[in-house]
Design an enzyme around this catalytic site. Sequence first.
Site, PDB file in Angstrom:
ATOM      1  N   ASP A  30       0.867  -1.193   0.000  1.00  0.00           N
ATOM      2  CA  ASP A  30       0.000   0.000   0.000  1.00  0.00           C
ATOM      3  C   ASP A  30       0.902   1.241   0.000  1.00  0.00           C
ATOM      4  O   ASP A  30       2.129   1.129   0.115  1.00  0.00           O
ATOM      5  CB  ASP A  30      -0.937  -0.013   1.225  1.00  0.00           C
ATOM      6  N   SER A  31       0.275   2.401  -0.084  1.00  0.00           N
ATOM      7  CA  SER A  31       1.028   3.655   0.010  1.00  0.00           C
ATOM      8  C   SER A  31       1.361   3.991   1.466  1.00  0.00           C
ATOM      9  O   SER A  31       2.236   4.794   1.750  1.00  0.00           O
ATOM     10  CB  SER A  31       0.175   4.800  -0.542  1.00  0.00           C
ATOM     11  N   CYS A  52      -4.532  -1.715  -1.976  1.00  0.00           N
ATOM     12  CA  CYS A  52      -4.732  -0.295  -2.250  1.00  0.00           C
ATOM     13  C   CYS A  52      -5.656  -0.183  -3.451  1.00  0.00           C
ATOM     14  O   CYS A  52      -5.318  -0.660  -4.544  1.00  0.00           O
ATOM     15  CB  CYS A  52      -3.374   0.341  -2.545  1.00  0.00           C
ATOM     16  N   GLU A  73      -3.993   7.611   8.860  1.00  0.00           N
ATOM     17  CA  GLU A  73      -2.546   7.583   9.142  1.00  0.00           C
ATOM     18  C   GLU A  73      -2.273   8.105  10.561  1.00  0.00           C
ATOM     19  O   GLU A  73      -1.490   7.548  11.311  1.00  0.00           O
ATOM     20  CB  GLU A  73      -1.780   8.444   8.115  1.00  0.00           C
ATOM     21  N   CYS A  86     -11.321   2.713  -0.015  1.00  0.00           N
ATOM     22  CA  CYS A  86      -9.890   2.965   0.192  1.00  0.00           C
ATOM     23  C   CYS A  86      -9.539   2.128   1.413  1.00  0.00           C
ATOM     24  O   CYS A  86     -10.285   2.143   2.403  1.00  0.00           O
ATOM     25  CB  CYS A  86      -9.646   4.446   0.459  1.00  0.00           C
ATOM     26  N   HIS A 135      -7.542   2.508   3.694  1.00  0.00           N
ATOM     27  CA  HIS A 135      -7.360   3.267   4.935  1.00  0.00           C
ATOM     28  C   HIS A 135      -8.675   3.401   5.728  1.00  0.00           C
ATOM     29  O   HIS A 135      -8.650   3.576   6.943  1.00  0.00           O
ATOM     30  CB  HIS A 135      -6.849   4.679   4.632  1.00  0.00           C
TER      31      HIS A 135
HETATM   32  N1  DGL Z   1      -4.953   3.005   0.805  1.00  0.00           N
HETATM   33  C1  DGL Z   1      -5.041   3.456  -0.521  1.00  0.00           C
HETATM   34  C2  DGL Z   1      -6.312   3.039  -1.225  1.00  0.00           C
HETATM   35  O1  DGL Z   1      -6.866   2.012  -0.917  1.00  0.00           O
HETATM   36  C3  DGL Z   1      -4.434   4.753  -0.952  1.00  0.00           C
HETATM   37  C4  DGL Z   1      -4.475   5.961  -0.087  1.00  0.00           C
HETATM   38  C5  DGL Z   1      -3.578   7.082  -0.629  1.00  0.00           C
HETATM   39  O2  DGL Z   1      -2.351   6.945  -0.543  1.00  0.00           O
HETATM   40  O3  DGL Z   1      -4.112   8.066  -1.172  1.00  0.00           O
HETATM   41  O4  DGL Z   1      -6.767   3.668  -2.127  1.00  0.00           O
END
Ligand code: DGL
Length: 265
Positions: free
Chosen positions: A10-11, A74, A151, A182, A184
């Site tokens: 992931d990012s 992600c 985060e 997402c 997150h």
């Molecule tokens: N967790 C990521 C997703 O599912 C990306 C969040 C990001 O870095 O903008 O899209």
Amino acid sequence: MSETRILMFDSGVGGISVFKDIKARLPWVSCTYAFDNEAYPYGELEPKELIQRVESYVSHFVKTQNIALVVIACNTASTIVLSKLREKITIPIVGVVPAIKPASQRSSLGVGLIATPATVTREYTHELIRHFAHDKDVVMLGTTKLVDMAEQKLRGVPVDLESLDRVLRPLKGSVDVAVLGCTHFPLLRDEICQVLGTEVLLIDSGDAISRRVEFLLQERFLSDSKNKASYEVFCSTEPFDRSALQLSFTQLGFSEIRIQPLKDA
Ligand code: DGL
């Protein structure tokens, strides 16, 4: 008996929401969690750069570790890199994309899609909506603010419910199901539920992904299922507030966060 190790990418910390589902279903599977925090947030990154970075980072770990399967945890990356990545890497690759279909099946009022600014513009996402939710009103909300909140939460910072309420306001009263599009966002599930109310059903892809991983691994690695798993974590640059973040990773059973810079991106 050798271990079965998967790579999760992931990012940032979002993939942890998917990791939790996989760990619960497959406690014998080891995991290398790699996140490209140098280019965070992916939701605001140019597609070309995103594709290059994911290819390069994922390839590095597949080459240097004994990886059985990759999870691109992600949505922002999966909606754009999967086909290219599968041309390059021959082991199974599982992507995470917004759970539009189950959401549409359960909605009568309307479906909300909460995702990154990039995911809500992707053709892949629009195709999912045309295919599975053509008879529903879909309200799309692209936000990096919520990604930042997740985060922060993993670094011990409480979520500001008033700011969350401001971001989610466009969904209020117009949807009865919201897709957490997402990875997150399931980390903020309790707070999102407080703001939208329990009458809005929140759907993410974590459980479906863990079932897909189980299916693919059990085809090949059933005999490894008595192994004790180990969890490693790498990122592309020194993480913001390392010690607070380390605490969250340690609680999940991960090793010390190590830096693996991204080469050739
Ligand atoms: N967790 C990521 C997703 O599912 C990306 C969040 C990001 O870095 O903008 O899209």
